[in-house]
Design a protein around this motif. Sequence first.
Motif, PDB file in Angstrom:
ATOM      1  N   LEU A   1       0.815  -1.194   0.000  1.00 56.29           N
ATOM      2  CA  LEU A   1       0.000   0.000   0.000  1.00 56.29           C
ATOM      3  C   LEU A   1       0.855   1.252   0.000  1.00 56.29           C
ATOM      4  CD1 LEU A   1      -2.626  -1.294   2.543  1.00 56.29           C
ATOM      5  CD2 LEU A   1      -2.843  -1.198   0.091  1.00 56.29           C
ATOM      6  N   VAL A   2       0.446   2.225   0.769  1.00 61.91           N
ATOM      7  CA  VAL A   2       0.987   3.572   0.732  1.00 61.91           C
ATOM      8  C   VAL A   2       2.516   3.630   0.737  1.00 61.91           C
ATOM      9  CG1 VAL A   2       1.007   5.775   1.942  1.00 61.91           C
ATOM     10  CG2 VAL A   2      -1.091   4.434   1.846  1.00 61.91           C
ATOM     11  N   HIS A   3       3.181   2.929   1.634  1.00 64.10           N
ATOM     12  CA  HIS A   3       4.621   3.079   1.782  1.00 64.10           C
ATOM     13  C   HIS A   3       5.410   1.893   1.244  1.00 64.10           C
ATOM     14  CE1 HIS A   3       4.008   6.678   4.129  1.00 64.10           C
ATOM     15  NE2 HIS A   3       3.125   6.037   4.848  1.00 64.10           N
ATOM     16  N   ALA A   4       4.762   0.973   0.548  1.00 66.45           N
ATOM     17  CA  ALA A   4       5.463  -0.181   0.012  1.00 66.45           C
ATOM     18  C   ALA A   4       6.310   0.242  -1.181  1.00 66.45           C
ATOM     19  CB  ALA A   4       4.464  -1.247  -0.407  1.00 66.45           C
TER      20      ALA A   4
ATOM     21  N   LYS B   1       9.716  -4.437   1.362  1.00 61.17           N
ATOM     22  CA  LYS B   1      10.546  -3.266   1.615  1.00 61.17           C
ATOM     23  C   LYS B   1       9.694  -2.008   1.518  1.00 61.17           C
ATOM     24  CE  LYS B   1      14.894  -1.147   0.109  1.00 61.17           C
ATOM     25  NZ  LYS B   1      14.431   0.222  -0.010  1.00 61.17           N
ATOM     26  N   ARG B   2       9.953  -1.061   2.414  1.00 61.45           N
ATOM     27  CA  ARG B   2       9.270   0.239   2.364  1.00 61.45           C
ATOM     28  C   ARG B   2       9.908   1.089   1.277  1.00 61.45           C
ATOM     29  NH1 ARG B   2       8.997   3.472   7.291  1.00 61.45           N
ATOM     30  NH2 ARG B   2       7.367   4.506   6.123  1.00 61.45           N
ATOM     31  N   ASP B   3       9.100   1.874   0.604  1.00 63.91           N
ATOM     32  CA  ASP B   3       9.561   2.696  -0.504  1.00 63.91           C
ATOM     33  C   ASP B   3      10.574   3.736  -0.030  1.00 63.91           C
ATOM     34  OD1 ASP B   3       9.422   3.301  -3.279  1.00 63.91           O
ATOM     35  OD2 ASP B   3       8.338   5.137  -2.787  1.00 63.91           O
ATOM     36  N   GLY B   4      11.746   3.734  -0.669  1.00 67.95           N
ATOM     37  CA  GLY B   4      12.769   4.731  -0.390  1.00 67.95           C
ATOM     38  C   GLY B   4      13.477   4.580   0.941  1.00 67.95           C
ATOM     39  N   LYS B   5      13.267   3.482   1.637  1.00 67.53           N
ATOM     40  CA  LYS B   5      13.895   3.282   2.950  1.00 67.53           C
ATOM     41  C   LYS B   5      14.528   1.904   2.994  1.00 67.53           C
ATOM     42  CE  LYS B   5      10.666   6.195   5.348  1.00 67.53           C
ATOM     43  NZ  LYS B   5      11.223   7.207   6.143  1.00 67.53           N
TER      44      LYS B   5
END
Length: 178
Positions: free
Chosen positions: A13-16, A85-89
């Motif tokens: 979702l949002v932060h993936a 993994k979280r996007d950009g992290k």
Amino acid sequence: MLLGMLSGLMPGLVHAEKADREKPIELEADSVQVNDAKKTSTYVGNVILTQGTLIIKGDKLVVREDKEGFQHSTSYGNPTTFKQKRDGKNEYMEGSGQRIEYDGRMDKVQLFTKAWVKRGEDIVHGDYIMYDANAEYAEVISGGSQSATPATPNGRVRAVIQPKKKPATEGAPAADTP
């Protein structure tokens, strides 16, 4: 605060990892049944779904495509798990339940029975966890004493949210500087 944590915790979702949606889906299982007429596929036995950084593992995975082409899936296991993994992290989201349902049209994820979702060191436990990305709404429900687990011995919803790390002050001397 809990809603903010949950919005960052839910998979796909949002932060993936955004690039994951553009990657091919790879599936492994002991067996598969495909019903083209009903647009369903049922994977059984040590199921592993991989799409980019997303990994879902379970005993059984049922994938259905609706008339508009949206994917809906239900993963079953004792437990079934996900990790992404979280996007950009350099940080992962992960979670578990006896059943995980994803509605591609509504962008909604639900985890059922002995469910937990973790991001970094933050974690939430409940008998039911739901996140609706479109409505930006999350819900965690306890099943009472009958849903007790080692993490939630009284069956209540439980969350552990770590304090935010404060950024270092620019120009401040290091602690060991005289």
